[in-house]
Design an enzyme around this catalytic site. Sequence first.
Site, PDB file in Angstrom:
ATOM      1  N   ASP A   1     -59.423  65.548  84.910  1.00 19.65           N
ATOM      2  CA  ASP A   1     -60.825  65.739  84.405  1.00 19.65           C
ATOM      3  C   ASP A   1     -61.566  65.738  82.707  1.00 19.65           C
ATOM      4  O   ASP A   1     -62.546  64.766  82.657  1.00 19.65           O
ATOM      5  CB  ASP A   1     -60.698  67.330  84.911  1.00 19.65           C
ATOM      6  CG  ASP A   1     -61.406  67.696  86.101  1.00 19.65           C
ATOM      7  OD1 ASP A   1     -61.458  66.622  86.861  1.00 19.65           O
ATOM      8  OD2 ASP A   1     -61.238  68.796  86.197  1.00 19.65           O
TER       9      ASP A   1
ATOM     10  N   ASP B   1     -61.335  70.332  78.613  1.00 22.11           N
ATOM     11  CA  ASP B   1     -62.118  70.525  80.130  1.00 22.11           C
ATOM     12  C   ASP B   1     -60.650  71.754  80.739  1.00 22.11           C
ATOM     13  O   ASP B   1     -60.065  71.216  80.964  1.00 22.11           O
ATOM     14  CB  ASP B   1     -62.368  69.681  81.212  1.00 22.11           C
ATOM     15  CG  ASP B   1     -63.026  70.518  83.154  1.00 22.11           C
ATOM     16  OD1 ASP B   1     -64.405  70.504  82.158  1.00 22.11           O
ATOM     17  OD2 ASP B   1     -61.939  70.245  83.591  1.00 22.11           O
TER      18      ASP B   1
ATOM     19  N   HIS C   1     -59.509  68.679  88.900  1.00 22.93           N
ATOM     20  CA  HIS C   1     -59.231  69.983  88.420  1.00 22.93           C
ATOM     21  C   HIS C   1     -57.714  69.974  87.362  1.00 22.93           C
ATOM     22  O   HIS C   1     -57.396  71.136  87.439  1.00 22.93           O
ATOM     23  CB  HIS C   1     -59.000  70.993  90.255  1.00 22.93           C
ATOM     24  CG  HIS C   1     -59.985  70.897  90.003  1.00 22.93           C
ATOM     25  ND1 HIS C   1     -61.405  71.434  89.733  1.00 22.93           N
ATOM     26  CD2 HIS C   1     -61.149  70.604  91.636  1.00 22.93           C
ATOM     27  CE1 HIS C   1     -62.964  71.425  90.570  1.00 22.93           C
ATOM     28  NE2 HIS C   1     -62.352  70.716  92.087  1.00 22.93           N
TER      29      HIS C   1
END
Length: 306
Positions: A255, A91, A250
């Site tokens: 994440d 991610d 974030h």
Amino acid sequence: MSDQEPNGKNSTASSNDFSDPVYKEIAITNGCINRMTREELRSKLAEFKLETRGVKDVLKKRLKNYYKKQKLMQKEPINEDSYYDYICVVDFEATCEEGNPPEFVHEIIEFPIVLLNTHTLEIEDTFQQYVKPEINPKLSNFCISLTGITQDIVDKADTFRQVLQNVIEWMRQRELGTKYSYCMLTDGSWDMSKFLNIQCRISRIKYPSFAKKWINIRKSYGNFYKVPRNQTKLMIMLEKLGMNYEGRPHSGLDDSKNIARIAIRMLQDGCELRVNERMHAGQLMTVSSSAPLEGAPAPQMPRCRN
């Protein structure tokens, strides 16, 4: 593109004889499960020592898959050797501005990987490196506030090309694509089709072959638990499964860890997570659910662009 997978009935249904009495038993059991209350579902799941958290639809799916697996294993043992040994959850975090104006070029500033062992269903290892952006080297206040990544962190970081080389070396040390089969997994399409694609152009390198196919967990989650597209965002998926977010939202690594937790729960619930998206000639394509299950190739540093 639609988040609904092609049904792939042509090639898979013919390989199973649905007239077999075991499928009738499964259908009858499913009907009984559909009539159960949430408390009855939780009680039955607890009896089988299965996870009891989640909304009612998730609990029903979990119990149905448990019964189905038990019945089919009695008929024919499942060959687990054919599945990926590892799933690499990625991610990215990228440069951004408030409102994300259309002309803004996003550059990757954090490259995390969470290595999920599909046999133990545990996070076995993690990788995380920050990246120095080239086009917009100064981070916006919005980006710093959102990601927690400071200007000092990216100023001291390596270029994307060097970080990608480090990623590949890390994957090679874990014998991914040689001794162990693996595939990539993301939360949505953008990590690979947008952020990595754009970054490779900025860094003047070809798109890496190991990232050309991946599991989009949003599609897998929506199709498995039969929920609409707007219920497949990270926080909603965690909530529906009865889990809380752990860490800092974030943060690319945090994440990725939370996405891996969702993947683990889905595997426990009987979902066979498999590649459902790919890049072809620079375009995002859907991979049919009836396509053969293939692992990603051994990672190699891509060639430079002319």
